[in-house]
Design a protein around this motif. Structure first.
Motif, PDB file in Angstrom:
ATOM      1  N   GLU A 182       0.823  -1.211   0.000  1.00 20.06           N
ATOM      2  CA  GLU A 182       0.000   0.000   0.000  1.00 20.06           C
ATOM      3  C   GLU A 182       0.859   1.264   0.000  1.00 20.06           C
ATOM      4  O   GLU A 182       0.478   2.271  -0.612  1.00 20.06           O
ATOM      5  CB  GLU A 182      -0.944  -0.006   1.199  1.00 20.06           C
ATOM      6  N   LEU A 183       1.991   1.219   0.676  1.00 19.22           N
ATOM      7  CA  LEU A 183       2.891   2.378   0.661  1.00 19.22           C
ATOM      8  C   LEU A 183       3.429   2.627  -0.749  1.00 19.22           C
ATOM      9  O   LEU A 183       3.472   3.771  -1.224  1.00 19.22           O
ATOM     10  CB  LEU A 183       4.052   2.150   1.638  1.00 19.22           C
ATOM     11  N   VAL A 184       3.824   1.564  -1.424  1.00 19.49           N
ATOM     12  CA  VAL A 184       4.328   1.706  -2.793  1.00 19.49           C
ATOM     13  C   VAL A 184       3.221   2.196  -3.718  1.00 19.49           C
ATOM     14  O   VAL A 184       3.441   3.085  -4.563  1.00 19.49           O
ATOM     15  CB  VAL A 184       4.891   0.352  -3.284  1.00 19.49           C
ATOM     16  N   ALA A 185       2.003   1.668  -3.555  1.00 14.53           N
ATOM     17  CA  ALA A 185       0.879   2.099  -4.390  1.00 14.53           C
ATOM     18  C   ALA A 185       0.565   3.574  -4.186  1.00 14.53           C
ATOM     19  O   ALA A 185       0.092   4.249  -5.122  1.00 14.53           O
ATOM     20  CB  ALA A 185      -0.353   1.250  -4.085  1.00 14.53           C
ATOM     21  N   ALA A 186       0.827   4.083  -2.989  1.00 17.06           N
ATOM     22  CA  ALA A 186       0.577   5.497  -2.702  1.00 17.06           C
ATOM     23  C   ALA A 186       1.749   6.389  -3.126  1.00 17.06           C
ATOM     24  O   ALA A 186       1.707   7.604  -2.921  1.00 17.06           O
ATOM     25  CB  ALA A 186       0.298   5.683  -1.209  1.00 17.06           C
ATOM     26  N   GLY A 187       2.783   5.793  -3.709  1.00 17.47           N
ATOM     27  CA  GLY A 187       3.934   6.567  -4.180  1.00 17.47           C
ATOM     28  C   GLY A 187       4.843   7.046  -3.073  1.00 17.47           C
ATOM     29  O   GLY A 187       5.561   8.049  -3.244  1.00 17.47           O
ATOM     30  N   ILE A 188       4.855   6.360  -1.944  1.00 22.73           N
ATOM     31  CA  ILE A 188       5.660   6.773  -0.795  1.00 22.73           C
ATOM     32  C   ILE A 188       7.019   6.082  -0.856  1.00 22.73           C
ATOM     33  O   ILE A 188       7.102   4.851  -0.910  1.00 22.73           O
ATOM     34  CB  ILE A 188       4.946   6.427   0.530  1.00 22.73           C
ATOM     35  N   ALA A 189       8.077   6.879  -0.847  1.00 25.00           N
ATOM     36  CA  ALA A 189       9.431   6.339  -0.863  1.00 25.00           C
ATOM     37  C   ALA A 189       9.736   5.678   0.470  1.00 25.00           C
ATOM     38  O   ALA A 189       9.492   6.255   1.531  1.00 25.00           O
ATOM     39  CB  ALA A 189      10.440   7.449  -1.144  1.00 25.00           C
ATOM     40  N   LEU A 190      10.286   4.472   0.416  1.00 26.92           N
ATOM     41  CA  LEU A 190      10.581   3.722   1.635  1.00 26.92           C
ATOM     42  C   LEU A 190      12.005   4.039   2.068  1.00 26.92           C
ATOM     43  O   LEU A 190      12.920   3.212   1.962  1.00 26.92           O
ATOM     44  CB  LEU A 190      10.393   2.225   1.380  1.00 26.92           C
ATOM     45  N   ASP A 191      12.191   5.260   2.597  1.00 24.51           N
ATOM     46  CA  ASP A 191      13.532   5.706   2.930  1.00 24.51           C
ATOM     47  C   ASP A 191      13.867   5.577   4.413  1.00 24.51           C
ATOM     48  O   ASP A 191      14.889   5.027   4.784  1.00 24.51           O
ATOM     49  CB  ASP A 191      13.753   7.142   2.460  1.00 24.51           C
ATOM     50  N   SER A 192      13.014   6.090   5.268  1.00 20.12           N
ATOM     51  CA  SER A 192      13.256   6.025   6.707  1.00 20.12           C
ATOM     52  C   SER A 192      11.912   5.992   7.420  1.00 20.12           C
ATOM     53  O   SER A 192      10.918   6.504   6.890  1.00 20.12           O
ATOM     54  CB  SER A 192      14.064   7.237   7.178  1.00 20.12           C
ATOM     55  N   ALA A 198       5.790  10.740   7.789  1.00 18.81           N
ATOM     56  CA  ALA A 198       5.462  12.143   7.555  1.00 18.81           C
ATOM     57  C   ALA A 198       4.896  12.406   6.170  1.00 18.81           C
ATOM     58  O   ALA A 198       4.438  13.524   5.891  1.00 18.81           O
ATOM     59  CB  ALA A 198       6.718  13.002   7.765  1.00 18.81           C
ATOM     60  N   ARG A 199       4.856  11.419   5.292  1.00 14.61           N
ATOM     61  CA  ARG A 199       4.389  11.638   3.923  1.00 14.61           C
ATOM     62  C   ARG A 199       2.878  11.898   3.894  1.00 14.61           C
ATOM     63  O   ARG A 199       2.114  11.239   4.600  1.00 14.61           O
ATOM     64  CB  ARG A 199       4.694  10.423   3.050  1.00 14.61           C
ATOM     65  N   PRO A 200       2.423  12.809   3.038  1.00 16.96           N
ATOM     66  CA  PRO A 200       0.979  13.081   2.922  1.00 16.96           C
ATOM     67  C   PRO A 200       0.172  11.845   2.521  1.00 16.96           C
ATOM     68  O   PRO A 200      -0.986  11.700   2.913  1.00 16.96           O
ATOM     69  CB  PRO A 200       0.909  14.166   1.841  1.00 16.96           C
ATOM     70  N   GLY A 201       0.773  10.945   1.750  1.00 13.87           N
ATOM     71  CA  GLY A 201       0.052   9.770   1.282  1.00 13.87           C
ATOM     72  C   GLY A 201      -0.275   8.757   2.363  1.00 13.87           C
ATOM     73  O   GLY A 201      -1.006   7.788   2.105  1.00 13.87           O
ATOM     74  N   ILE A 202       0.227   8.986   3.576  1.00 14.81           N
ATOM     75  CA  ILE A 202      -0.060   8.052   4.667  1.00 14.81           C
ATOM     76  C   ILE A 202      -1.558   7.963   4.939  1.00 14.81           C
ATOM     77  O   ILE A 202      -2.083   6.906   5.301  1.00 14.81           O
ATOM     78  CB  ILE A 202       0.699   8.469   5.949  1.00 14.81           C
ATOM     79  N   ASP A 203      -2.287   9.051   4.747  1.00 18.88           N
ATOM     80  CA  ASP A 203      -3.730   9.017   4.993  1.00 18.88           C
ATOM     81  C   ASP A 203      -4.398   7.990   4.089  1.00 18.88           C
ATOM     82  O   ASP A 203      -5.257   7.220   4.535  1.00 18.88           O
ATOM     83  CB  ASP A 203      -4.336  10.400   4.767  1.00 18.88           C
ATOM     84  N   ARG A 204      -3.984   7.943   2.849  1.00 16.91           N
ATOM     85  CA  ARG A 204      -4.558   6.973   1.902  1.00 16.91           C
ATOM     86  C   ARG A 204      -4.254   5.544   2.350  1.00 16.91           C
ATOM     87  O   ARG A 204      -5.137   4.672   2.337  1.00 16.91           O
ATOM     88  CB  ARG A 204      -3.978   7.222   0.504  1.00 16.91           C
ATOM     89  N   VAL A 205      -3.018   5.296   2.765  1.00 14.21           N
ATOM     90  CA  VAL A 205      -2.613   3.961   3.204  1.00 14.21           C
ATOM     91  C   VAL A 205      -3.376   3.560   4.465  1.00 14.21           C
ATOM     92  O   VAL A 205      -3.871   2.438   4.589  1.00 14.21           O
ATOM     93  CB  VAL A 205      -1.095   3.920   3.461  1.00 14.21           C
ATOM     94  N   ALA A 206      -3.477   4.509   5.398  1.00 13.40           N
ATOM     95  CA  ALA A 206      -4.154   4.235   6.659  1.00 13.40           C
ATOM     96  C   ALA A 206      -5.618   3.883   6.432  1.00 13.40           C
ATOM     97  O   ALA A 206      -6.173   3.012   7.108  1.00 13.40           O
ATOM     98  CB  ALA A 206      -4.024   5.421   7.597  1.00 13.40           C
ATOM     99  N   ARG A 207      -6.248   4.537   5.480  1.00 15.38           N
ATOM    100  CA  ARG A 207      -7.671   4.256   5.234  1.00 15.38           C
ATOM    101  C   ARG A 207      -7.874   2.863   4.628  1.00 15.38           C
ATOM    102  O   ARG A 207      -8.917   2.226   4.873  1.00 15.38           O
ATOM    103  CB  ARG A 207      -8.277   5.352   4.356  1.00 15.38           C
ATOM    104  N   VAL A 208      -6.902   2.384   3.870  1.00 14.49           N
ATOM    105  CA  VAL A 208      -6.989   1.007   3.370  1.00 14.49           C
ATOM    106  C   VAL A 208      -6.903   0.033   4.541  1.00 14.49           C
ATOM    107  O   VAL A 208      -7.685  -0.926   4.633  1.00 14.49           O
ATOM    108  CB  VAL A 208      -5.858   0.730   2.358  1.00 14.49           C
TER     109      VAL A 208
END
Length: 279
Positions: A182-192, A198-208
């Motif tokens: 889900e993180l990759v689908a939301a375009g979130i870089a898996l850096d740290s 802190a990424r804005p796309g976390i809301d999308r992942v959290a709702r899934v």
């Protein structure tokens, strides 16, 4: 240590938790068994979350618990697991469920869990939550089939809700339990961990993940609605309270800055009263 001293010590460990509200309504023997299970879970969880301890030392501490559990079932010196003896005997608790909980804690000790695959996350939830449920439903007196089904769904629902509540706290200690896919689908870089959280796309992942949790809550509540045999006010309370907590988080969202939503003890007491009147 006398049995009364052990009982008082376990009561002191549990009394400050939201767990206490649901367990205090159980009959005495069942209540003390649940206190013992809770104390075991707290002990191994504290080992897993000890950020100051070296990983090999924490592994050794978990191994000591494994040996203690094995000795308990073999009738030997069970060391730290001795206070579980009455619960194991009275409710025929399964050794493999205790081992599953320890294995789940070992996953956190082996390496800080960061963006696991969905399959690994589900295994983790089964070990640290549903295995606890499998121990608990024996104490509640449930029949095997509905008990295992309730443990499966309610354990996952509660653990996913905890993960969604604790995103920032987990990131602060180097962990991200949100699924990689889900993180990759939301375009979130898996850096740290901090960067991901802190990424804005976390809301999308959290709702899934919230949708998945709601699905498990729905199935758990359907099992409870069938009025299976057992002392079930405790799982009813946890299902009601945590599904409400999940709904409150969804209403607020997981955008930055996040505000940690807590389970209100007053709300727990009110829910317990309402459920008691409906029995």
């Amino acid at each position: 240590m006398t049995s009364n001293a052990i009982s008082n010590d376990l009561h002191a460990q549990v009394a400050g938790s939201s767990f206490y509200t649901g367990m205090r309504v159980l009959p005495r023997r069942e209540r003390h068994a649940m206190y013992a299970i809770y104390a075991f879970c707290r002990a191994v969880d504290d080992i897993a979350d000890d950020q100051r301890g070296a990983r090999d030392e924490r592994t050794a501490a978990l191994d000591a618990w494994r040996r203690g559990i094995d000795a308990l079932y073999a009738g030997g010196d069970s060391g730290p697991a001795a206070y579980l003896a009455d619960a194991v005997r009275d409710f025929r608790l399964a050794r493999e469920d205790f081992h599953a909980v320890i294995d789940g804690m070992q996953m956190d000790v082996d390496a800080d869990i960061c963006w696991p695959t969905a399959a690994v996350l589900d295994l983790y939830c089964d070990r640290v939550a549903s295995a606890v449920g499998r121990l608990s439903v024996r104490v509640f007196g449930m029949d095997e089939a509905p008990g295992k089904a309730l443990s499966f769904h309610l354990g996952r629902a509660l653990q996913l809700t905890n993960i969604l509540r604790d995103i920032d706290e987990d990131a602060a200690i180097g962990r991200v339990y949100l699924p990689r896919e889900e993180l990759v689908a939301a375009g979130i870089a898996l850096d740290s961990p901090a960067g991901v959280a802190a990424r804005p796309g976390i809301d999308r992942v959290a709702r899934v993940l919230a949708r998945d949790a709601h699905g498990h809550f729905t199935k758990a509540q359907a099992i409870l609605a069938g009025r299976p045999r057992g002392h079930l006010i405790a799982p009813r309370l946890m299902a009601a309270a945590y599904s409400q907590l999940l709904a409150r988080m969804e209403a607020i969202g997981w955008g930055m800055p996040r505000r940690r939503v807590r389970v209100s003890k007053l709300a727990l007491l009110w829910t317990m009263l309402r459920l008691s009147l409906r029995r």
